[in-house]
Write a protein that holds these residues in place. Sequence first.
Motif: not given
Length: 78
Positions: A29-32, A45-48, A58-66, A73-75
Amino acid sequence: MTEQQNTQNVRLSRTMSAVDFAGYGVHEIAYVKPIPDDEGGITFAIHAADGTPLTVLPDREIAFAVVRQNDLEPVSAH
């Protein structure tokens, strides 16, 4: 969730140490989380799972894709 599953979850949470709980999901899991940027906008921000900061995008969708590209799994976190 069934009553049996709920009972198992309660037992698990009572037997996990704080260290165990902090590491739970760290490899899955990674938290956005939205955070304000210096210009009054919002970045993400993405956190373990253990809270370790990984990156800011800069963008939520990009963060989830990364996150997904790194087999996690993004949360959303608030």
